[in-house]
Design a protein around this motif. Structure first.
Motif, PDB file in Angstrom:
ATOM      1  N   TRP A  68       0.835  -1.205   0.000  1.00  0.00           N
ATOM      2  CA  TRP A  68       0.000   0.000   0.000  1.00  0.00           C
ATOM      3  C   TRP A  68       0.872   1.259   0.000  1.00  0.00           C
ATOM      4  CZ3 TRP A  68      -5.123   1.114  -0.452  1.00  0.00           C
ATOM      5  CH2 TRP A  68      -6.039   0.048  -0.349  1.00  0.00           C
ATOM      6  N   ASP A 108      -2.217   5.370  -3.932  1.00  0.00           N
ATOM      7  CA  ASP A 108      -3.250   4.412  -4.301  1.00  0.00           C
ATOM      8  C   ASP A 108      -4.651   5.014  -4.223  1.00  0.00           C
ATOM      9  OD1 ASP A 108      -1.839   2.092  -5.016  1.00  0.00           O
ATOM     10  OD2 ASP A 108      -1.502   1.566  -2.920  1.00  0.00           O
ATOM     11  N   SER A 109      -5.540   4.443  -5.027  1.00  0.00           N
ATOM     12  CA  SER A 109      -6.963   4.786  -4.990  1.00  0.00           C
ATOM     13  C   SER A 109      -7.743   3.498  -5.166  1.00  0.00           C
ATOM     14  CB  SER A 109      -7.303   5.766  -6.117  1.00  0.00           C
ATOM     15  OG  SER A 109      -8.686   6.040  -6.146  1.00  0.00           O
ATOM     16  N   ILE A 110      -8.817   3.326  -4.374  1.00  0.00           N
ATOM     17  CA  ILE A 110      -9.564   2.066  -4.375  1.00  0.00           C
ATOM     18  C   ILE A 110     -11.063   2.335  -4.271  1.00  0.00           C
ATOM     19  CG2 ILE A 110      -9.367   1.811  -1.854  1.00  0.00           C
ATOM     20  CD1 ILE A 110      -9.138  -1.228  -2.312  1.00  0.00           C
ATOM     21  N   ALA A 147      -6.351   1.757   3.327  1.00  0.00           N
ATOM     22  CA  ALA A 147      -6.193   2.950   2.491  1.00  0.00           C
ATOM     23  C   ALA A 147      -5.935   4.194   3.340  1.00  0.00           C
ATOM     24  CB  ALA A 147      -7.439   3.141   1.630  1.00  0.00           C
ATOM     25  N   ALA A 182      -3.958   6.943   1.195  1.00  0.00           N
ATOM     26  CA  ALA A 182      -4.566   6.708  -0.103  1.00  0.00           C
ATOM     27  C   ALA A 182      -5.991   7.264  -0.137  1.00  0.00           C
ATOM     28  CB  ALA A 182      -4.566   5.211  -0.406  1.00  0.00           C
ATOM     29  N   TYR A 188      -8.569   3.898 -10.486  1.00  0.00           N
ATOM     30  CA  TYR A 188      -8.153   3.034  -9.391  1.00  0.00           C
ATOM     31  C   TYR A 188      -6.813   2.366  -9.677  1.00  0.00           C
ATOM     32  CZ  TYR A 188     -13.199   3.418  -8.640  1.00  0.00           C
ATOM     33  OH  TYR A 188     -14.477   3.895  -8.483  1.00  0.00           O
ATOM     34  N   SER A 189      -6.054   2.176  -8.598  1.00  0.00           N
ATOM     35  CA  SER A 189      -4.816   1.396  -8.683  1.00  0.00           C
ATOM     36  C   SER A 189      -4.946   0.066  -7.956  1.00  0.00           C
ATOM     37  CB  SER A 189      -3.637   2.179  -8.096  1.00  0.00           C
ATOM     38  OG  SER A 189      -3.878   2.490  -6.723  1.00  0.00           O
ATOM     39  N   VAL A 190      -5.919  -0.029  -7.030  1.00  0.00           N
ATOM     40  CA  VAL A 190      -6.160  -1.246  -6.244  1.00  0.00           C
ATOM     41  C   VAL A 190      -7.656  -1.550  -6.321  1.00  0.00           C
ATOM     42  CG1 VAL A 190      -5.927  -2.372  -3.987  1.00  0.00           C
ATOM     43  CG2 VAL A 190      -4.266  -0.635  -4.689  1.00  0.00           C
ATOM     44  N   ARG A 204      -2.367  -1.940 -10.136  1.00  0.00           N
ATOM     45  CA  ARG A 204      -1.210  -2.680  -9.655  1.00  0.00           C
ATOM     46  C   ARG A 204      -1.594  -3.902  -8.823  1.00  0.00           C
ATOM     47  NH1 ARG A 204       0.231  -2.573  -4.600  1.00  0.00           N
ATOM     48  NH2 ARG A 204      -0.786  -1.158  -3.126  1.00  0.00           N
TER      49      ARG A 204
END
Length: 496
Positions: free
Chosen positions: A181, A185-187, A206, A211, A233-235, A269
């Motif tokens: 993490w 990051d963005s989820i 997060a 994040a 989003y990255s996650v 990712r």
């Protein structure tokens, strides 16, 4: 003593966006300010809630995070309620946890008011509990009890799982380290927020990392896919059902949209699946459609996450990986002996700082759930080439037939490779000769008809190792009501 670690970390993130909801961005500074006001409102002149249980019912939102943090900062124990629970379920949680107050948004007050009135529990809106005052907040030790989550109640009424701030911090830091993490990051968050998956794995990890959490409320495949295509989003974290729904949407999309969606998924990712077994067929289909290899992991309410496939390295379909940082895992036989080698099934037992402190007001059950400091999960697994593979719940998913321990989950996964089967369920039924026989209920894809003799032949060829199946039952052959639905008594008869 200074503030709890999650507050100290948030202070360093300042104006970064913490939560996005309904088109509005909320910074970490705002989350700190609003949660402090909620803590002041809850304290209402007192110096410490002293582990008062405060229940709250919110969808994924900025308000959810602010209320949760406010309860913690005031020294209370947060008790999240399920948006999907009926009154009897809510009543069980409220009364069992001995909740003192309930907080909800304005649009849910009328849903809760009759129940709260009957239980003589104060019901407060978000605006009522917020305060503009700046008051001294209590100094809290990490060992203070922080949250009570209720189990699914598969074998009895749901039990309250008590986690301390130290337990939650250990659950978070294990995943932050294992899954890499970072603040960039963005989820998306569409998972229920009365379970560890949504609360810890998504929101808490997060916010611990600086994040951004994009709160969607509920899952909408088309809306999610458009956000994915925009590379927001990255996650990404979901349950197997979510991935199945996304697969259907991807397959139904035209070539241009499918290319956009695939490009958006390729941008991420990390994509994680959990909360239920992920069929290897879904794992492989997802990789084929998106190029992403899902990371499957294992955990439960009492321990957070304990086992995970690696961020870097092989993500093996059908396996959940290795023990996470700070977690110790072992397998034990029915006789209680520790299994030293591989390829021998046993019960998963776990110890470490992430393991919960107690079941609320159930000291005897708590004591019976541990052996020598190890928590007995009640799940069976086998270690194969360094990776754990879950076989299922000892009380539900393990079928003892002819001296063999059969995994209902593995049988279900194999049946789902049948081209005509959309869904299936496997249980053991009493059998005088075998002890238990395997009973299978299947639902066919639209337009397909599954004939029992052909299915028996197909299953026998592919699952001879399971001595399968002595019994096959098809939902299509069961009595239905006027609406064409299988009746509950018919399903009960199937498994009785």
């Amino acid at each position: 003593m200074p503030e709890l670690e999650f507050v100290r970390r948030a202070q360093s993130f300042g104006t970064r966006v913490a939560v996005t909801a309904e088109g509005h961005d909320h910074s970490y500074d705002s989350l700190l300010s609003v949660s402090e006001g909620i803590a002041a409102g809850l304290l209402d002149g007192s110096t410490d809630l002293d582990e008062e249980r405060v229940a709250f019912l919110f969808a994924a939102s900025f308000e959810y995070a602010a209320v949760q943090w406010g309860i913690w900062r005031a020294g209370g124990i947060a008790v999240p309620l399920s948006l999907f629970a009926a009154d009897p379920e809510l009543e069980h949680v409220i009364t069992d946890a001995q909740v003192d107050r309930i907080i909800a948004p304005e649009d849910l007050l009328e849903k809760l008011r009759p129940l709260c009135d009957r239980l003589s529990k104060p019901l407060l809106s978000f605006s009522q509990i917020s305060s503009q005052e700046s008051v001294p907040l209590p100094e809290l030790e990490d060992g203070r009890r922080a949250m009570i989550l209720y189990t699914s109640g598969t074998t009895s009424k749901p039990k309250g799982v008590v986690s301390t701030h130290a337990n939650i911090q250990a659950q978070i830091t294990a995943l932050v380290e294992a899954w890499g993490w970072r603040s960039e990051d963005s989820i998306p968050l569409f998972l229920p927020l009365h379970h560890v998956h949504g609360i810890v794995n998504v929101q808490s990890c997060a916010l611990w990392s600086g994040a951004k959490v994009d709160c969607l409320g509920s899952f909408d495949a088309e809306a999610v896919l458009e956000r994915v295509a925009d590379k927001q989003y990255s996650v990404f974290m979901g349950v197997p059902t979510i991935y199945v729904k996304l697969i259907r949407s991807l397959e139904a999309a035209d070539e241009k949209d499918r290319a956009r969606y695939r490009d958006g998924f390729a941008h991420m990712r990390l994509m994680v699946s959990g909360s239920a077994a992920l069929p290897a067929s879904v794992h492989e289909q997802w990789t084929h459609l998106t190029g992403q290899k899902l990371l499957e992991r294992y955990g439960m309410t009492e321990i957070g996450m304990a086992i995970s496939n690696p961020l870097q390295g092989e993500r093996r379909p059908g396996a959940v990986g290795m023990a996470l940082p700070g977690v110790t895992v072992r397998l034990t036989s029915e006789a209680g002996d520790v299994i030293e080698g591989e390829n021998e099934p046993g019960e998963i037992q776990v110890r470490g700082p992430a393991v919960f402190s107690e079941y609320w007001n159930k000291p005897d059950v708590t004591q019976a759930s541990f052996v020598g400091g190890w928590f007995r999960t009640g799940d069976m697994a086998v270690l194969e080439d360094g990776y754990y593979r879950i076989m299922g719940r000892l009380s539900v998913d393990i079928i003892k037939s002819g001296g063999y321990k059969l995994s209902a989950l593995e049988i279900e996964a194999t049946l789902l490779t049948h081209p005509a089967i959309r869904e299936c369920a496997v249980v053991g039924v009493p059998d005088d000769t075998w002890g238990e026989s395997v009973a299978v209920a299947v639902v066919a894809h639209d337009g397909e008809r599954i004939e029992l003799p052909a299915l028996k032949e197909w299953a026998t060829e592919r699952m001879s190792a399971y001595k399968i199946p002595k019994t096959l039952l098809l939902l299509d052959d069961l009595p239905k009501n006027a609406m064409g639905k299988v009746t509950k008594p018919a399903i009960q008869d199937l498994f009785d």
